[in-house]
Design a protein around this motif. Sequence first.
Motif: not given
Length: 704
Positions: A349, A353, A372, A394-396
């Motif tokens: 993550a 970024i 994130y 994993v969220y971005i």
Amino acid sequence: MSEFSGTQRSGIQSLYTFTPFKQLFGRRKYAIILVPITYLNSTPRNLNWNNGIVDSYTPFFYGRESFKVILPSTINATLFNENNNTSIKYEDMNLKNRNKISKTDVISIFPKLMNFNYDSLIHGYYCKYGFILLNDKHQCPLMNKCEVFEGKNACKYYDGPVSYERLYTVVPHIVRFAEEEGEIGKKGKIISLITVKIDNVERIIGKIEFSDMIKLHAFADASIFYSKYADLMYKDFLWVSYKEGIGFRLRKLNGIIIKFSICTLQDYIKYLLDNNSKLRAWLCVKKKIYFGSKKRLNVNLNNSNAGFNAMKRFEKEFDDLRKGNQQKNDCDNEDLVEFGSFVLLHTLAHIIISKIIIPITPSSSILNDITYFITHPILRNLMGNNKLANLSAVYIIESVYGGLGYIRAIANMIGKRDTNLLNLISDILTLDFPNHEKRFNSSLNNMKNTIYNFNGKIDKSILDILYDVYNEWSSQYQYTHPLHLAVRNYVGKVKRKEINKDSNIRQTFKDVVSSLPLCWDGCNSCVGMDKGCMFGPYDQPFLVSRELVSEFLSTYKDWMGEANFIITKGLYNVFIDLIRLAQKNIKIVSPWIGKDIIDDLTNIKAYRDLDITIVTLDDDKNKDAIQLAENNQIKVIKLKADSQGIVHTKMLIIDDSITMHGSANFTINGLQKNVESEEVSIDENTVKKLLDQFSEIIDKSNST
């Protein structure tokens, strides 16, 4: 949210702009948002820091009982200038009833007194042990209670005067939770599968999706005071928790979601640990120090003491090493695999970024709009409520409604195998990481000379302990070295009197420590740990690994931008990998179906409420498998052979977006024993054609 001047911000950026206790520069001298604090009473009681509440909710994923998050309609900053007498004092609610402040209190990161007024902000005083964050009096108000008081009429650890803006950098601690909205399986567009080799066999460990239907809860629950001029002795920060969270709930946000099958990901981590001794050593040390003797690994997002407790474990470890009480450095393999999979997600993550999105995007403020979130079994308080059960993700996320276009652009670059993106990842692996490693190794190899170059400027016994700690550590923990922050804290405690003789010696000690190897298999420079981390400052070093993320990133050429994969080995493993990724439905067409395959489907269905349909021949050879499927609420469509032949196609369709088709029947013989080949595809045209064929077969079966 809006400030007294009319400034407006949205998303994560608003939490950084309107951070309580951070100085806001406006037309007046000082403007600071002062909010109620959990363990400190304020005078006056009513702080009047907001005008009305737009939204409030109790975050189900947060551990503090009866904790509420509010979204203010307008935020009021308290104004301080030479023409007003405004004063707001915070004091530990138990302070008046305590006879003394013990020496054991020095380990606390929570201040006991803060006094905000014009005088304290212009020329304030503070305690180097962190008991007093800010005060306006030149004499310590706690001196009669404090056991660490040193001096006749004034304490040597009570320092000032210094202006507030020079003392601290104030940032919010942000808690967040993300989830997809809408019908499961129809939320995001799949843009890539992630493949790796395990024992030289192709495996599919995850998928990457783009979604514009992400819901984000985010709020600040504390302010973290990092020292600037403030000499906080052996602390790196002070921590102030709010009585209520300040934040928001946003919907329909853009995001990239990297979803991993937990089981397949852990197969991959186990493979890496078995083949990379250095990686195993690093993860073992991080897990041992961070979790201690815990039998069950569990990270609590709102527990700010976890990393702090780890620092105390370091002290015991250093003591044992210096006394020769060396312990066996074994790690339970199952726990280490679970920990490693969590560390990979968290490091990934930060890498995405800081090392990919920020260099690619033209906006210098993008960091304040991107956040994130990760889901993983170690975050057990979250996984119990998460719809991705048995998946890690994993969220971005762009935290601005409607998006800024950057995340969508990155998603397109991944799907199209963009040359600029490929070159950027290549540079991370071949230039950025190796150069960082080279500088670090040089620092490590020259450590003895570096330390003893300070001989004559500081007591040699201090230098001896510094060197001994590093030397003894390397003999016990191969491939690793101690965390420099922990070394500083330990030596600072052991040689407290010598170091604190005067400010020059203390500064020299800081200079020695800052010259030591700073990276602990992951740092701000190499993996981009930043102010937006989900975890506290002392937690971060334990929850990242450059060595691990390097292994994963090195696979990118094998899968990024690839829509089709030909599989000739390990077909059964790939079948298992794919059904583990299913979130909505599984469709299978196979003339012959095996009981073992039905068992596998039943096990997956136990984790998630999947709609599973199997089309197969109505034949005695399939009788037992069909019966087993129907007993487990798996729909079976039985086809009879006729004069026009039989359905001979073999296909697997996952969530109407991933297909596996080829020569193999879905039996153990077909997937494990026979020589077969399969194509796995996320190509939209291929998926559509196979879905159409599946529908035609179903329609034909209904008409007979």
